[in-house]
Write an enzyme that holds these catalytic residues in place. Sequence first.
Site, PDB file in Angstrom:
ATOM      1  N   TYR A  53    -116.242 -10.201 -49.424  1.00 50.39           N
ATOM      2  CA  TYR A  53    -116.810 -10.556 -47.857  1.00 50.39           C
ATOM      3  C   TYR A  53    -115.587 -10.302 -46.830  1.00 50.39           C
ATOM      4  CZ  TYR A  53    -121.387 -11.506 -50.005  1.00 50.39           C
ATOM      5  OH  TYR A  53    -122.665 -11.305 -50.937  1.00 50.39           O
ATOM      6  N   HIS A 111    -120.638 -10.762 -59.660  1.00 53.22           N
ATOM      7  CA  HIS A 111    -121.226  -9.702 -58.185  1.00 53.22           C
ATOM      8  C   HIS A 111    -122.002  -8.641 -58.704  1.00 53.22           C
ATOM      9  CE1 HIS A 111    -120.453  -9.934 -53.956  1.00 53.22           C
ATOM     10  NE2 HIS A 111    -121.902  -9.175 -54.277  1.00 53.22           N
TER      11      HIS A 111
END
Length: 277
Positions: A53, A111
Amino acid sequence: MRYLRLGPGDRLPVLGQGTWHMGERGRDRKAEVEALRLGLDLGVSLIDTAEMYGDGGAEEVVGEAIAGRRDETFLVSKVLPHNASLRGTIAACERSLRRLGTDRLDLYLLHWRGGHPLAETLEALDRLRTDGKIRHFGVSNFDRDDLRETWRTPCGEHVVTDQVLYNLTRRGPEFDLLPWCRERGVPVMAYSPIEQGRLLRDRVLAEVAQRHGVTPAQLAIAWVLHQPGVCAIPKAATREHVEQNAAALEVTLTPEDLSALDTRFPPPSRPEPLEML
Ligand code: NDP
């Protein structure tokens, strides 16, 4: 706050704060830090972030928000699949810890599945755990077959959660993923619980929300929280949204609400591949 059982002897808050798209623009930073701090003030202690992010920027925002408040935070971050080799996972975790300004993560997730052998990633995660750099580890975007394989892989038995896309418009996990996890006492973390805002204009959702005197976003979050063994991590960067989302914990859905929502957003009747954003 309500909690779900996490691994042997720990607990996972049912509601958290997401951070995707935070740390991308300097001018938004102050508001993002304030939003996360307000969430902590309201008892929403779980913060979900990832090295991906904002290319590390979100972790820096989180680091600023939790400065001096680490002990009241349940901190989750994620390693990118292309970093998830044995040495790469450990190095990625060290970088995340530095950006977050802490010496440990509460939960560290792969992830999504990538090219590195799962066994290598799990070994690295387990090494981080035994070294005290992370308290727990898990996976994200793993479908039921990936989870089955994980359970057969050394160190896979230490995986404590799967973080997946789950909301009223993405009910596929209800067919087999959620039951599989429930049977094993593995909580599922639902990301994008309000479908990144796309759910909010739905007429039926708005009607049900109106009956409770809450907003469609609150109702969508309350619906996720109603599912046993599921935690929700909406992302909010404004005061109003943070306050609303925390208050979603107080909304109790009635059988009439659930039936109206089932008609509008039918549950799956056959296996569906796991979707991801
Ligand atoms: P969400 O479903 O949480 O939606 C976020 C959007 O909804 C933002 O635009 C936010 O606006 C808005 N919003 C939040 N609260 C309200 C409210 N009360 N009323 C109206 N609008 C609202 O989507 P995300 O994709 O961000 O998912 C949540 C988190 O899950 C991510 O931030 C990330 O941490 C995690 N995630 C994990 C993934 C994975 O692969 N493991 C993939 C995707 C997400 P504003 O920001 O202006 O407040």
